[in-house]
Motif scaffolding. Structure first.
Motif, PDB file in Angstrom:
ATOM      1  N   PRO A  50       0.836  -1.214   0.000  1.00 28.64           N
ATOM      2  CA  PRO A  50       0.000   0.000   0.000  1.00 28.64           C
ATOM      3  C   PRO A  50       0.864   1.255   0.000  1.00 28.64           C
ATOM      4  O   PRO A  50       2.019   1.217   0.418  1.00 28.64           O
ATOM      5  N   SER A  51       0.289   2.343  -0.449  1.00 34.84           N
ATOM      6  CA  SER A  51       0.996   3.626  -0.410  1.00 34.84           C
ATOM      7  C   SER A  51       0.004   4.693   0.013  1.00 34.84           C
ATOM      8  O   SER A  51      -1.203   4.553  -0.182  1.00 34.84           O
ATOM      9  N   ALA A  52       0.523   5.754   0.592  1.00 36.38           N
ATOM     10  CA  ALA A  52      -0.353   6.848   1.037  1.00 36.38           C
ATOM     11  C   ALA A  52       0.365   8.161   0.825  1.00 36.38           C
ATOM     12  O   ALA A  52       1.589   8.219   0.900  1.00 36.38           O
TER      13      ALA A  52
ATOM     14  N   LEU B 244      -5.056   6.792   0.591  1.00 36.03           N
ATOM     15  CA  LEU B 244      -4.478   5.453   0.729  1.00 36.03           C
ATOM     16  C   LEU B 244      -4.790   4.642  -0.521  1.00 36.03           C
ATOM     17  O   LEU B 244      -5.953   4.509  -0.912  1.00 36.03           O
ATOM     18  N   GLN B 245      -3.723   4.154  -1.112  1.00 31.96           N
ATOM     19  CA  GLN B 245      -3.884   3.264  -2.286  1.00 31.96           C
ATOM     20  C   GLN B 245      -3.564   1.857  -1.830  1.00 31.96           C
ATOM     21  O   GLN B 245      -2.424   1.566  -1.442  1.00 31.96           O
ATOM     22  N   ARG B 246      -4.563   1.017  -1.837  1.00 36.04           N
ATOM     23  CA  ARG B 246      -4.314  -0.349  -1.407  1.00 36.04           C
ATOM     24  C   ARG B 246      -3.490  -1.115  -2.440  1.00 36.04           C
ATOM     25  O   ARG B 246      -3.486  -0.777  -3.622  1.00 36.04           O
TER      26      ARG B 246
END
Lengths: 102, 235
Positions: free
Chosen positions: A86-88, A98-100
């Motif tokens: 994930p990235s945020a 938030l990108q899962r």
């Protein structure tokens, strides 16, 4: 007898000159020695300084290069993590996006 | 149907299928994207109206009055960003460090803006995170202030976050040195559960914790660093 006279004449002239100018010769020799010593010292100092500088620069450069390599590895690891995990990130409105992981 | 027509139809069907696979839905409606807003903070003192003057026995008696109260005291990040950009920080005697001129601001600029808003909200607008739980429960503050699609995070949404996802979210603001840690930077916030409100807490390296310690009928403001954040998207 003819052969001995030409040989003795130069020797006699040399002996006379040395005797008359003994004081002058001593002074010149002293001056020359002093100058030579000074030059040698200066040369030694320059050489030492140049060597130290070159060594320091070279070491610094090598270290920096090593750090860059490490940073590159970290970036790659981060990128890999971002791609697989994930990235945020923060957005203009203060929200967190938030990108899962896919 | 002749053979040439069959081939053309099959090619068209394949093309449509390929596009559906290759072009995922983007934006906040993407199922893999979840946005959590900056805290919406109430003015608790001062101003034309404030929260503390409407708590306890003075709590609104109708939903319309409660909605009016929430609308009147709630400060959103966007409002504060605009208002604070015009103001002088008394600590530095200079304008708050806010710049919204860049079309594509860097992360450092966004963090600086966030820090400035956090400080300004407290200094200039009497904002603290101390909402009245009943007001949070009764009024859809998120949709009213931020627009359609925004909602109070649900217990199910937050509980589904993995420890890795919690890390990713919390890390975004972790580098801030602001002294408003329990305020604008708090990751302890209201969530809606099936039977009212609960408190969710995000801690780095851990799965979210959900605690049932909030009384949604309470008409006194609640302290303790629990903030009102909103969410958009689904998990």
């Amino acid at each position: 007898m003819k052969r001995i006279v030409p040989l003795l004449l130069p020797l006699a002239l040399i002996a006379c000159n040395g005797g008359n100018t003994s004081s002058s010769t001593s002074t010149e020799t002293s001056t020359e020695t002093s100058t030579t010593t000074s030059t040698a010292t200066a040369t030694a100092t320059e050489t030492a300084t140049a060597t130290a500088t070159e060594t320091a620069t070279q070491t610094s450069t090598e270290t920096a290069t090593g750090t860059d390599d490490a940073a590159t590895e970290t970036d790659l690891a981060t990128s890999t993590s971002t791609l697989s995990g994930p990235s945020a990130r923060i957005q203009k409105d203060g929200s967190i996006r938030l990108q899962r992981a896919p | 149907m002749n053979r040439r027509l069959s081939i053309l139809l099959a090619a068209a069907a394949l093309s449509v299928t390929a596009r559906l696979v290759a072009e995922p839905v983007v934006g906040s409606t993407d199922a893999s994207v979840y946005e959590i807003s900056a805290p919406i903070t109430p003015r608790v003192v001062g101003g034309a109206t404030n929260l503390y003057s409407h708590e306890g026995p003075n709590y609104p008696t109708t939903l319309a009055d409660a909605q009016s109260l929430a609308a009147g005291v709630a400060h959103t990040f966007d409002q504060l960003l605009t208002d604070c950009a015009q103001l002088t920080n008394p600590s530095t005697s200079a304008l708050y460090d806010i710049d919204v001129s860049e079309a594509d601001p860097s992360e450092a600029r966004l963090i600086a803006n966030y820090n400035a808003v956090a400080t300004c909200a407290y200094n200039e607008f009497g904002s603290k995170p101390y909402w009245i739980p009943k007001l949070v429960n009764d009024v859809d503050i998120c949709a009213d202030k931020l627009g359609a699609g925004w909602h109070l995070p649900t217990e199910a949404e937050i509980a589904s976050l993995t420890a890795e996802e919690v890390d990713a979210v919390v890390d975004v603001l972790a580098s801030s040195a602001s002294s408003f840690g329990s305020f604008y930077f708090s990751w302890s916030f209201y969530v809606r559960s099936g039977d009212g409100l609960k408190r969710a807490t995000l801690t780095p390296g851990q799965a979210p914790t959900i605690s049932d310690e909030i009384d949604e009928t309470q008409t006194q403001h609640l302290e303790g660093g629990v903030v009102l954040r909103c969410a958009r998207g689904t998990l």
